[in-house]
Design a protein around this motif. Sequence first.
Motif, short mmCIF file in Angstrom:
data_model
loop_
_atom_site.label_atom_id
_atom_site.label_comp_id
_atom_site.label_asym_id
_atom_site.label_seq_id
_atom_site.Cartn_x
_atom_site.Cartn_y
_atom_site.Cartn_z
N PHE A 300 26.12 29.89 40.57
CA PHE A 300 24.70 29.90 40.20
C PHE A 300 24.30 28.44 39.99
CE2 PHE A 300 26.99 33.59 38.88
CZ PHE A 300 26.22 34.63 39.40
N GLY A 301 23.77 27.82 41.02
CA GLY A 301 23.45 26.38 40.92
C GLY A 301 24.73 25.60 40.70
N ARG A 302 24.81 24.90 39.57
CA ARG A 302 26.00 24.09 39.26
C ARG A 302 26.96 24.83 38.31
NH1 ARG A 302 25.27 18.75 41.05
NH2 ARG A 302 24.25 19.07 43.05
N VAL A 303 26.89 26.14 38.34
CA VAL A 303 27.80 26.95 37.51
C VAL A 303 28.71 27.75 38.45
CG1 VAL A 303 27.93 28.89 35.88
CG2 VAL A 303 26.13 27.15 35.63
N ALA A 304 30.02 27.63 38.24
CA ALA A 304 30.99 28.41 39.04
C ALA A 304 31.75 29.33 38.09
CB ALA A 304 31.97 27.47 39.74
N VAL A 305 31.79 30.61 38.41
CA VAL A 305 32.50 31.58 37.57
C VAL A 305 33.91 31.77 38.15
CG1 VAL A 305 32.36 33.88 36.53
CG2 VAL A 305 30.27 32.69 37.16
N ALA A 328 40.94 28.55 40.77
CA ALA A 328 40.86 27.15 40.33
C ALA A 328 41.28 26.20 41.46
CB ALA A 328 41.72 26.94 39.09
N LEU A 329 42.34 26.59 42.17
CA LEU A 329 42.81 25.74 43.27
C LEU A 329 41.75 25.64 44.35
CD1 LEU A 329 45.20 24.11 44.48
CD2 LEU A 329 45.89 26.20 45.65
N CYS A 330 41.14 26.77 44.70
CA CYS A 330 40.10 26.78 45.73
C CYS A 330 38.95 25.87 45.30
CB CYS A 330 39.62 28.20 45.97
SG CYS A 330 38.25 28.31 47.13
N LEU A 331 38.53 26.00 44.03
CA LEU A 331 37.40 25.20 43.55
C LEU A 331 37.69 23.70 43.71
CD1 LEU A 331 34.63 25.33 42.11
CD2 LEU A 331 35.85 25.25 39.92
N ALA A 332 38.87 23.30 43.26
CA ALA A 332 39.21 21.87 43.35
C ALA A 332 39.31 21.43 44.81
CB ALA A 332 40.54 21.61 42.62
N GLU A 333 39.90 22.27 45.65
CA GLU A 333 40.09 21.87 47.06
C GLU A 333 38.77 21.77 47.82
OE1 GLU A 333 43.17 24.32 48.78
OE2 GLU A 333 44.70 22.91 48.05
N VAL A 334 37.86 22.74 47.60
CA VAL A 334 36.59 22.67 48.35
C VAL A 334 35.76 21.48 47.85
CG1 VAL A 334 36.49 25.11 49.02
CG2 VAL A 334 35.38 24.39 46.89
N ILE A 335 35.85 21.17 46.57
CA ILE A 335 35.10 20.01 46.05
C ILE A 335 35.68 18.72 46.66
CG2 ILE A 335 34.64 18.62 44.00
CD1 ILE A 335 34.36 21.27 42.43
N ALA A 336 37.01 18.63 46.67
CA ALA A 336 37.64 17.41 47.22
C ALA A 336 37.30 17.25 48.70
CB ALA A 336 39.15 17.48 47.03
N ALA A 337 37.22 18.39 49.43
CA ALA A 337 36.99 18.32 50.87
C ALA A 337 35.53 18.03 51.22
CB ALA A 337 37.42 19.64 51.53
N ALA A 338 34.61 18.27 50.28
CA ALA A 338 33.18 18.18 50.61
C ALA A 338 32.63 16.77 50.48
CB ALA A 338 32.38 19.15 49.75
N GLY A 339 33.46 15.83 50.06
CA GLY A 339 33.04 14.42 50.00
C GLY A 339 31.75 14.21 49.20
N GLY A 340 31.64 14.82 48.05
CA GLY A 340 30.49 14.59 47.17
C GLY A 340 29.37 15.59 47.35
N ASP A 341 29.42 16.44 48.39
CA ASP A 341 28.37 17.44 48.58
C ASP A 341 28.75 18.70 47.78
OD1 ASP A 341 26.56 19.31 49.37
OD2 ASP A 341 26.82 19.00 51.53
N LEU A 342 28.38 18.68 46.52
CA LEU A 342 28.81 19.74 45.61
C LEU A 342 28.22 21.10 45.99
CD1 LEU A 342 30.63 20.08 43.18
CD2 LEU A 342 28.73 19.43 41.69
N ASP A 343 26.98 21.11 46.46
CA ASP A 343 26.35 22.39 46.80
C ASP A 343 27.10 23.09 47.94
OD1 ASP A 343 24.44 22.13 44.86
OD2 ASP A 343 23.09 21.00 46.16
N THR A 344 27.47 22.30 48.96
CA THR A 344 28.23 22.88 50.08
C THR A 344 29.58 23.39 49.59
OG1 THR A 344 27.13 21.41 51.61
CG2 THR A 344 29.23 22.36 52.35
N ALA A 345 30.22 22.60 48.72
CA ALA A 345 31.53 22.99 48.20
C ALA A 345 31.42 24.30 47.43
CB ALA A 345 32.07 21.89 47.30
N LEU A 346 30.40 24.41 46.58
CA LEU A 346 30.28 25.61 45.75
C LEU A 346 29.93 26.84 46.60
CD1 LEU A 346 28.54 24.12 42.58
CD2 LEU A 346 30.94 24.79 42.85
#
Length: 421
Positions: A300-305, A328-346
């Motif tokens: 939900f926006g910048r909130v991940a459950v 938790a692993l998926c969250l960290a990996e998609v954020i690391a892979a998105a190069g700062g694009d948090l919305d795409t990662a989430l």
Amino acid sequence: MAKPRALIIGGSVGGLFAAHLLGSIGWDVDVFERVNEDLASRGAGIGTHPALREIMRRLGLSIDNSIVVVTPSYFCRDRTGRLILELPTPRMMSAWAPLYRGLRDNLRSARYHRGKDCVEVRSSADGVTAVFADGSQVMGDLLVAADGIRSTVRSQFLPDVKPDYAGYVAWRALVPERDVAPATRAVLKREYLFCVPEGELALCYVVPARDGDTRVGHRDYNLVWYRPAEEVALADLCTDAQGRRHGGSIPPPLIRPEIIADIRERACADLAPPLADTVLRTEQPFFQAIHDLASPRMVFGRVAVLGDAAFVARPHVGAGVTKAALDALCLAEVIAAAGGDLDTALARYDRERCRFGEWIVGRGRDLGASIGVRAKAEGHVTQDELDRRSAAVVGGYAANAEELARLTIDGSPPAGVACQA
Ligand SMILES: Cc1cc2nc3c(=O)[nH]c(=O)nc-3n(C[C@H](O)[C@H](O)[C@H](O)COP(=O)(O)OP(=O)(O)OC[C@H]3O[C@@H](n4cnc5c(N)ncnc54)[C@H](O)[C@@H]3O)c2cc1C
């Protein structure tokens, strides 16, 4: 440049995995836990799977033989003790305390705040703010809701999504192995034992003691006995001797003596002798109502459950800790892979983990489907048929264990498995 900041609500296993893994990709992390006390004394046996062990290994926290007990096969016996089935199914059971302790004590990359009850989350263009019951507020770039099945954060975004009562409870007994009869010990020291009374299911296995001790003679037996209880019966189970109703759960010491006496009597009548003995020898049997929970969204926006806050599979699956770790692993990996694009990662996190959550909740429903179904309602049923039904239930558990053993840390449901999403 300042590090991005994550606020994690809930400091149990899911929150701790998220803290470790977001810390490892360079985030500044704060964990906020409602409870003031240490959480290490919660819970009993925790089934481990290769995916969980691999994630722990990556964190430098190995699940080695010092914190697990291994059983080689599932056994199924009827109420007389007659053997119905043996299925080679290796299991590695650990305990809550050593897993939680390892995660908590080695959390160097994050700050952990106890006694912080999050009551509201506010999103803005700049980020997200957590508001606490003591009036304090904290702002971050991302908020991770790891606040369990009754999640305050999820309820704010999905007020209509609630745990769905499965129509049965799990009676639990945790008994030191030295306290049971020698005949019980002789069986349970080698058998991960099932018994399938009509419409019910009981299993018992050896686990490390609450303090993590795995030495023979110092471990515990963990019994779980699923029994149907309609809503009215559950309300009665949760009513104390003074007539006070406690909702859908009751503190174990307040369970009425006649209910405890009845469960001990039923155990002697319906369960294989080693299982009945653990019910008789435990000081305080207790029960938990069983629920399913499936959220249609995890972001939900910048909130991940994450973890039980988003999806809860019935405990037959025995993988809630593994699921939280994979989230938790998926969250960290998609954020690391998105190069700062948090919305795409989430967005990717939401897609991948909802799919997994749907799959595992479905597995829990399948494994619990026989509970409450009474063969006698169908007329005369032969002993052979009852044995076949028992074997099918235990076979389902063995297939589940095998599937979980194939789970990889990419977090997809095991290959070849139908997914409802
Ligand atoms: C009978 C039974 C047997 C099980 N057996 C297994 C097993 O063998 N293997 C396995 O992997 N799993 C098992 N599980 C499941 C496992 O215990 C859970 O899946 C796991 O604990 C989920 O972790 P979590 O961090 O998501 O949630 P939780 O462990 O529920 O933690 C949520 C945390 O958030 C905190 N919190 C809540 N609200 C707030 C708030 N507003 N502000 C701040 N903090 C808050 C809570 O105090 C709590 O510490 C079993 C569960 C049951 C009931």
